[in-house]
Structures are given as C-alpha cells and as structure tokens.
Design a protein around this motif. Structure first.
Motif, short mmCIF file in Angstrom:
data_model
loop_
_atom_site.label_atom_id
_atom_site.label_comp_id
_atom_site.label_asym_id
_atom_site.label_seq_id
_atom_site.Cartn_x
_atom_site.Cartn_y
_atom_site.Cartn_z
N PHE A 19 43.13 41.73 44.43
CA PHE A 19 41.66 41.87 44.36
C PHE A 19 41.20 43.25 44.79
O PHE A 19 41.65 43.76 45.82
CB PHE A 19 40.99 40.85 45.29
N PRO A 20 40.29 43.84 44.02
CA PRO A 20 39.59 45.02 44.54
C PRO A 20 38.82 44.60 45.80
O PRO A 20 38.31 43.47 45.87
CB PRO A 20 38.64 45.40 43.40
N VAL B 11 41.67 42.35 35.91
CA VAL B 11 42.87 42.59 36.71
C VAL B 11 43.92 41.56 36.32
O VAL B 11 43.64 40.36 36.29
CB VAL B 11 42.55 42.47 38.23
N GLU B 12 45.12 42.03 36.01
CA GLU B 12 46.22 41.13 35.68
C GLU B 12 46.72 40.45 36.95
O GLU B 12 47.19 41.12 37.87
CB GLU B 12 47.37 41.91 35.02
N LEU C 173 40.22 37.19 38.89
CA LEU C 173 40.94 38.42 38.56
C LEU C 173 40.88 38.71 37.06
O LEU C 173 40.63 39.85 36.66
CB LEU C 173 42.40 38.34 39.04
N ARG C 174 41.07 37.71 36.25
CA ARG C 174 40.99 37.92 34.79
C ARG C 174 39.60 38.39 34.39
O ARG C 174 39.46 39.28 33.56
CB ARG C 174 41.36 36.64 34.06
#
Length: 172
Positions: free
Chosen positions: A41-42, A164-165, A159-160
C-alpha cells in the motif's frame, strides 16, 4: 469378500489433517502474505483509501491485529480479554505504516511464543471466544485465519483499484 460400508469406531478413526505445527505454519503463512499486502500500500492510501463504504486497510489491519493477539492468548490460556488497548481492534492505527508493520511483527512473534504452550487437548475444548463465540478452540483459530483472509481480500481490491499489483495470493 463382502465389503461393509458402515462405519464403526474402528473405521471412523482417521489421521489428523493437520499437526499443530502445520496449523501454525498455515496461519503464519497467511500472516506473512497479509504483511506483504500491507507493504504494497502507498502510505496515504493505507490510511485513507476505501471503496463502497468499506474501512481503509489500516483499520482492517488493526482489526486483524486486535483479534490475533488476544485470540492467541485466549487459545493458549482461556483469557479472552482484550487487555492492552494498543491491541484492541477498535484502536486507531499508529501514524505510520512502518509502525503498523512493527506491531504486526510483534503479534507474529507473540503467536510463535504462545503456540508451544497450547496443550494438545485444548484444540478440541469448547469456549466462548471473547465471551461471545462458542466454538472449539480449533474452529476459533480457523475463524481468526478466515477473518484475515477476508480482510486481505478487501486489501487486494483496494490495491487493484489503486493500480498496484498485489502479491500473489498463493505465495504464502
């Protein structure tokens, strides 16, 4: 030779599906994967991103932490109190993702420390986990794992949506 398909006490006995060590490794494999989801996660999104009214992943993570720590204590000793407010799932997360990861790691070690203290017969005993959920200790552990998988799935969706993978779900 005629085959008798009825079950007797002698034929109903089957080998255990999991040893206690295998169950611990299974749980810790899930915890390691969930940790990688947290890491993916960012920072800002970990605390603020949500979809469809679901809680941000930081709060979901605190729920997982808040169930696992007192959960393993309950499993080992029958003490189902939440005790330390830092480990209460309603407690706000620490201010940085790294601090959450540190707390996650602390709980992971706590599980590893208490696990060998669980009496083997304890897994079949019934108790009301957290004073509410009557079940066998084994099924309570499975619930703790299932709850984590459920929330980790929410993290995958987040995430998707963020582009983000996520980590491979099978890589535990």
């Amino acid at each position: 030779m005629e085959t008798n398909n009825t079950f007797t006490n002698e034929t109903a006995v089957s080998p255990a599906l999991f040893t206690t060590e295998a169950l611990l490794n299974h749980w810790q494999g899930h915890r390691a994967l969930t940790r990688r989801v947290i890491e993916a996660f960012p920072e800002d999104a970990f605390y603020n991103f949500s979809i469809g009214g679901m809680r941000p992943f930081s709060l979901l993570t605190m729920e997982m932490i808040g169930l696992a720590a007192p959960g393993i204590r309950g499993v080992a000793f029958g003490d189902w109190t939440f005790g330390d407010p830092v480990l209460d799932h309603s407690t706000p997360p620490p201010p940085t993702k790294q601090e959450v990861l540190n707390l996650w790691d602390l709980v992971t070690e706590y599980i590893n420390t208490l696990w060998p203290q669980i009496r083997p017969e304890r897994f079949e005993e019934s108790e009301a986990a957290f004073g509410m959920y009557e079940n066998t200790i084994l099924n309570t552990i499975i619930y703790l794992i299932d709850n984590e998988i459920h929330h980790r799935g929410q993290g995958y969706v987040y995430l998707r949506a963020l582009g983000v993978e996520p980590p491979a779900f099978w890589d535990r």
